[in-house]
Each structure stands twice: as C-alpha cells, then as structure tokens.
Design a protein around this motif. Structure first.
Motif, PDB file in Angstrom:
ATOM      1  N   GLY A 162      40.279  48.633  49.096  1.00  0.00           N
ATOM      2  CA  GLY A 162      42.087  48.343  48.060  1.00  0.00           C
ATOM      3  C   GLY A 162      42.583  47.413  48.712  1.00  0.00           C
ATOM      4  N   THR A 163      42.781  47.144  48.253  1.00  0.00           N
ATOM      5  CA  THR A 163      44.510  46.053  48.122  1.00  0.00           C
ATOM      6  C   THR A 163      45.714  46.677  47.931  1.00  0.00           C
ATOM      7  OG1 THR A 163      44.820  44.291  47.987  1.00  0.00           O
ATOM      8  CG2 THR A 163      44.418  45.511  45.426  1.00  0.00           C
ATOM      9  N   LYS A 164      46.784  46.236  48.677  1.00  0.00           N
ATOM     10  CA  LYS A 164      47.805  45.998  48.589  1.00  0.00           C
ATOM     11  C   LYS A 164      49.090  45.419  47.185  1.00  0.00           C
ATOM     12  CE  LYS A 164      48.476  48.065  53.569  1.00  0.00           C
ATOM     13  NZ  LYS A 164      49.695  48.336  54.705  1.00  0.00           N
ATOM     14  N   PHE A 165      47.738  44.446  47.011  1.00  0.00           N
ATOM     15  CA  PHE A 165      47.897  43.336  46.108  1.00  0.00           C
ATOM     16  C   PHE A 165      49.652  42.446  46.180  1.00  0.00           C
ATOM     17  CE2 PHE A 165      48.732  41.434  42.316  1.00  0.00           C
ATOM     18  CZ  PHE A 165      47.433  41.092  41.414  1.00  0.00           C
ATOM     19  N   VAL A 166      49.606  42.726  47.537  1.00  0.00           N
ATOM     20  CA  VAL A 166      51.138  41.468  48.462  1.00  0.00           C
ATOM     21  C   VAL A 166      50.550  39.922  48.509  1.00  0.00           C
ATOM     22  CG1 VAL A 166      52.999  41.489  50.098  1.00  0.00           C
ATOM     23  CG2 VAL A 166      51.944  43.444  49.274  1.00  0.00           C
ATOM     24  N   GLU A 167      51.535  39.105  47.497  1.00  0.00           N
ATOM     25  CA  GLU A 167      50.549  37.880  47.901  1.00  0.00           C
ATOM     26  C   GLU A 167      51.320  37.021  49.318  1.00  0.00           C
ATOM     27  OE1 GLU A 167      51.364  33.350  45.351  1.00  0.00           O
ATOM     28  OE2 GLU A 167      52.861  35.341  44.862  1.00  0.00           O
ATOM     29  N   THR A 168      49.875  36.145  49.893  1.00  0.00           N
ATOM     30  CA  THR A 168      50.747  35.663  50.756  1.00  0.00           C
ATOM     31  C   THR A 168      51.133  34.758  51.141  1.00  0.00           C
ATOM     32  OG1 THR A 168      48.081  34.598  51.420  1.00  0.00           O
ATOM     33  CG2 THR A 168      48.104  36.592  51.606  1.00  0.00           C
ATOM     34  N   PRO A 169      51.753  33.916  52.533  1.00  0.00           N
ATOM     35  CA  PRO A 169      52.389  32.561  52.687  1.00  0.00           C
ATOM     36  C   PRO A 169      51.525  31.307  51.425  1.00  0.00           C
ATOM     37  CG  PRO A 169      52.638  33.784  53.954  1.00  0.00           C
ATOM     38  CD  PRO A 169      51.786  34.695  52.960  1.00  0.00           C
ATOM     39  N   LYS A 170      49.877  31.661  51.673  1.00  0.00           N
ATOM     40  CA  LYS A 170      49.388  30.284  51.094  1.00  0.00           C
ATOM     41  C   LYS A 170      48.819  31.314  49.630  1.00  0.00           C
ATOM     42  CE  LYS A 170      46.895  29.441  55.102  1.00  0.00           C
ATOM     43  NZ  LYS A 170      45.216  29.022  56.085  1.00  0.00           N
ATOM     44  N   VAL A 175      41.349  41.494  49.560  1.00  0.00           N
ATOM     45  CA  VAL A 175      41.335  42.988  49.712  1.00  0.00           C
ATOM     46  C   VAL A 175      40.417  43.486  50.925  1.00  0.00           C
ATOM     47  CG1 VAL A 175      39.127  44.725  48.219  1.00  0.00           C
ATOM     48  CG2 VAL A 175      40.531  42.291  47.587  1.00  0.00           C
ATOM     49  N   ILE A 176      40.523  44.801  51.256  1.00  0.00           N
ATOM     50  CA  ILE A 176      39.751  45.224  52.735  1.00  0.00           C
ATOM     51  C   ILE A 176      38.540  45.898  52.410  1.00  0.00           C
ATOM     52  CG2 ILE A 176      40.196  46.672  55.059  1.00  0.00           C
ATOM     53  CD1 ILE A 176      41.429  44.276  54.832  1.00  0.00           C
ATOM     54  N   LEU A 177      37.593  45.500  52.807  1.00  0.00           N
ATOM     55  CA  LEU A 177      36.675  46.601  51.822  1.00  0.00           C
ATOM     56  C   LEU A 177      35.800  46.902  53.596  1.00  0.00           C
ATOM     57  CD1 LEU A 177      36.472  43.517  50.553  1.00  0.00           C
ATOM     58  CD2 LEU A 177      34.831  44.849  49.334  1.00  0.00           C
ATOM     59  N   SER A 178      35.027  48.342  53.490  1.00  0.00           N
ATOM     60  CA  SER A 178      33.711  48.663  54.348  1.00  0.00           C
ATOM     61  C   SER A 178      32.247  47.980  53.733  1.00  0.00           C
ATOM     62  CB  SER A 178      34.325  49.851  54.329  1.00  0.00           C
ATOM     63  OG  SER A 178      33.228  50.635  55.048  1.00  0.00           O
ATOM     64  N   ILE A 179      31.447  48.633  53.851  1.00  0.00           N
ATOM     65  CA  ILE A 179      30.631  47.419  53.814  1.00  0.00           C
ATOM     66  C   ILE A 179      28.956  48.090  54.045  1.00  0.00           C
ATOM     67  CG2 ILE A 179      28.857  45.735  53.116  1.00  0.00           C
ATOM     68  CD1 ILE A 179      31.542  43.820  52.764  1.00  0.00           C
ATOM     69  N   LYS A 180      28.429  47.930  53.981  1.00  0.00           N
ATOM     70  CA  LYS A 180      27.176  48.465  54.960  1.00  0.00           C
ATOM     71  C   LYS A 180      25.696  47.206  54.385  1.00  0.00           C
ATOM     72  CE  LYS A 180      27.479  53.403  56.110  1.00  0.00           C
ATOM     73  NZ  LYS A 180      27.180  54.678  55.615  1.00  0.00           N
ATOM     74  N   SER A 181      24.553  47.080  55.038  1.00  0.00           N
ATOM     75  CA  SER A 181      23.899  46.281  54.670  1.00  0.00           C
ATOM     76  C   SER A 181      22.526  47.151  54.185  1.00  0.00           C
ATOM     77  CB  SER A 181      23.679  45.221  55.614  1.00  0.00           C
ATOM     78  OG  SER A 181      23.696  45.077  57.032  1.00  0.00           O
ATOM     79  N   ALA A 182      21.785  46.946  53.739  1.00  0.00           N
ATOM     80  CA  ALA A 182      20.394  47.554  53.740  1.00  0.00           C
ATOM     81  C   ALA A 182      19.842  46.604  54.904  1.00  0.00           C
ATOM     82  CB  ALA A 182      19.845  47.893  52.701  1.00  0.00           C
ATOM     83  N   ALA A 205      34.124  47.246  58.490  1.00  0.00           N
ATOM     84  CA  ALA A 205      35.669  46.002  57.468  1.00  0.00           C
ATOM     85  C   ALA A 205      35.184  44.497  57.560  1.00  0.00           C
ATOM     86  CB  ALA A 205      36.599  46.291  58.310  1.00  0.00           C
ATOM     87  N   GLN A 206      35.578  44.982  56.084  1.00  0.00           N
ATOM     88  CA  GLN A 206      35.720  43.144  55.859  1.00  0.00           C
ATOM     89  C   GLN A 206      36.947  42.965  55.236  1.00  0.00           C
ATOM     90  OE1 GLN A 206      32.096  40.420  55.783  1.00  0.00           O
ATOM     91  NE2 GLN A 206      32.461  41.436  57.374  1.00  0.00           N
ATOM     92  N   ILE A 207      37.599  41.592  55.376  1.00  0.00           N
ATOM     93  CA  ILE A 207      39.019  41.513  54.239  1.00  0.00           C
ATOM     94  C   ILE A 207      38.214  39.615  53.451  1.00  0.00           C
ATOM     95  CG2 ILE A 207      39.873  40.058  56.150  1.00  0.00           C
ATOM     96  CD1 ILE A 207      42.537  40.666  55.313  1.00  0.00           C
ATOM     97  N   ASP A 220      38.581  32.610  48.355  1.00  0.00           N
ATOM     98  CA  ASP A 220      39.211  31.330  49.304  1.00  0.00           C
ATOM     99  C   ASP A 220      37.933  32.200  51.303  1.00  0.00           C
ATOM    100  OD1 ASP A 220      41.229  30.036  47.383  1.00  0.00           O
ATOM    101  OD2 ASP A 220      42.130  31.750  47.712  1.00  0.00           O
ATOM    102  N   LEU A 221      38.061  33.365  51.648  1.00  0.00           N
ATOM    103  CA  LEU A 221      37.446  33.865  52.481  1.00  0.00           C
ATOM    104  C   LEU A 221      37.409  34.837  52.879  1.00  0.00           C
ATOM    105  CD1 LEU A 221      39.686  33.681  55.873  1.00  0.00           C
ATOM    106  CD2 LEU A 221      39.346  35.697  55.220  1.00  0.00           C
ATOM    107  N   VAL A 222      36.047  34.891  53.825  1.00  0.00           N
ATOM    108  CA  VAL A 222      35.248  36.413  53.670  1.00  0.00           C
ATOM    109  C   VAL A 222      35.092  36.653  54.739  1.00  0.00           C
ATOM    110  CG1 VAL A 222      33.682  38.320  53.494  1.00  0.00           C
ATOM    111  CG2 VAL A 222      34.730  36.505  51.568  1.00  0.00           C
TER     112      VAL A 222
END
Length: 225
Positions: A162-170, A175-182, A205-207, A220-222
């Motif tokens: 999900g995302t609040k879709f708010v622009e950062t100063p940069k 986007v905030i994600l919840s992830i699993k790996s196999a 949780a990942q951003i 740009d970043l994960v």
C-alpha cells in the motif's frame, strides 16, 4: 548493506548467491511478521513466470496448430525453462496511487524473472544507480548463473502492499510491502549445492521508493523497515 530499524544490516558477500539474496530482500537475518503500516491491499505477486505474452497454441504459416513451449520450473537437474516474460500492465505506467502499486508488483515480478533466468536487464532498466539492493541483486544473480550454475527457487511473493502516495522531499513516492520468500538453492552440475536458503515462514516489511520521470517509474531504494 541494508538499513533496518529492528536488526543489523545484512552484508552481501562476493559469493552470496541468488537464492541467498532472497534472504537479504526479506531480511532473512531477522524474525517476526511484517504488516505494512500503510493501507495494504491483499494480493500476490509471485512473479509471473517469464515467457511470451501469449499462451496456448500458435499456428504455422501452413495453418497447422502447434503447442507453445511449456514452462518448467528449476529442479535439482537443471534451470527453469521457457519462463514467461512478465508484461507491464498499462496501470503501472501511470503517475497515481494505483499506478505506483501496480508498478511495485511488476518490479518484483522482474526480480523473480531474474531468479529463474539469470537475466537482470529488465530490473536494471527500471532501477536507478542509488538502489543498493538492486546492485546486490545484479551481483548475486551473476554469481548464481556463472558457468553451468543455476538458481532453484528463492522467488518472492507480495502478501500485501500500500502507499499513501505522498511525495517526499527528494521527489520520491513510497510503497510499503509485506513479502515472503520461497526456499531456494544455488545449484551446479552433478547435484552440487553452493548455498541453501530456507526462509522464515513469517513475512517481512519492505519499503520501496520510486521517482516518476519521463513517463515512467524508476526505483531508487528498496530496504527493510
């Protein structure tokens, strides 16, 4: 190196291997579940297997139908075959909340495509030079597919995002994600296993931060949060 709030950064060694990178992507050195704080839309983005956008049967010039190549996941005997190529949805090209979420799902499907094929070029096209995890991914996949080696498993699934879709100063959007790996292995000929990876059953949780430029999103970043 990847910064986190709850645990130390995870180093990427020269021989980390592609399956091992899955642990880096979901902070395999940490434990506990990760529920995104942003509005999380339930869904799964387990990478669509690479391959042609079409499926079913094709016709020869003479009109004789022939079956298309069948996707086969990697096994202990060899790498994946005929992996379907993920196709970017039109929504993922839009500068909108929904567009960014669709893009995040597509980007992770390209990561999984890299696990199964050794091809990281599509991730590179949609990622900027400041993305440290992206650089680690390129190195890990290159090592995982050196010579006759390949990667079995290790792919990622998005549990929620999900995302609040708010622009950062940069000028980025998060986007905030919840992830699993196999589970996965870095493999070689004759049953050789360089590295085994059995991740936690919990999600992490990942951003992701991305910038919209020239009509497309660029990562740009994960990192873990």
């Amino acid at each position: 190196m990847f910064r986190t709030r709850a645990c130390s950064a995870v180093p990427v060694s020269v021989r980390v291997g592609a399956a091992g990178l899955a642990a880096v992507l979901v902070l395999g050195g940490c434990s506990g579940s990760g529920n995104p704080e942003a509005e999380a839309a339930q869904g799964s983005s387990s990478a669509s297997p690479r391959g042609s956008a079409s499926s079913g049967e094709t016709a020869t010039p003479a009109g004789t139908p022939v079956p298309t190549a069948v996707y086969k996941p990697a096994t202990a005997a060899g790498p994946a075959e005929n992996v379907p190529l993920p196709v970017m949805p039109e929504l993922a090209k839009e500068k909108s909340k929904e567009g960014l979420e669709a893009f995040a799902e597509y980007w992770f499907s390209l990561v999984n495509y890299g696990y199964e094929t050794g091809d990281t070029s599509l991730v590179k096209e949609l990622s900027g030079p400041e993305c440290e995890l992206c650089e680690a991914f390129y190195v890990a996949i290159e090592k995982g597919y050196e010579g006759e080696n390949w990667v079995q498993g290790g792919t990622l699934s998005i549990v929620a995002l999900g995302t609040k879709f708010v622009e950062t100063p940069k000028g980025r959007y998060q986007v905030i994600l919840s992830i699993k790996s196999a589970p996965g292995n870095d493999r070689g000929p004759n049953g050789l296993i360089y590295r085994e990876h059995t991740p936690s059953k919990d999600s992490f949780a990942q951003i992701m931060e991305a910038t919209y430029m020239e009509g497309r999103w660029v990562v740009d970043l994960v990192e873990g949060i």
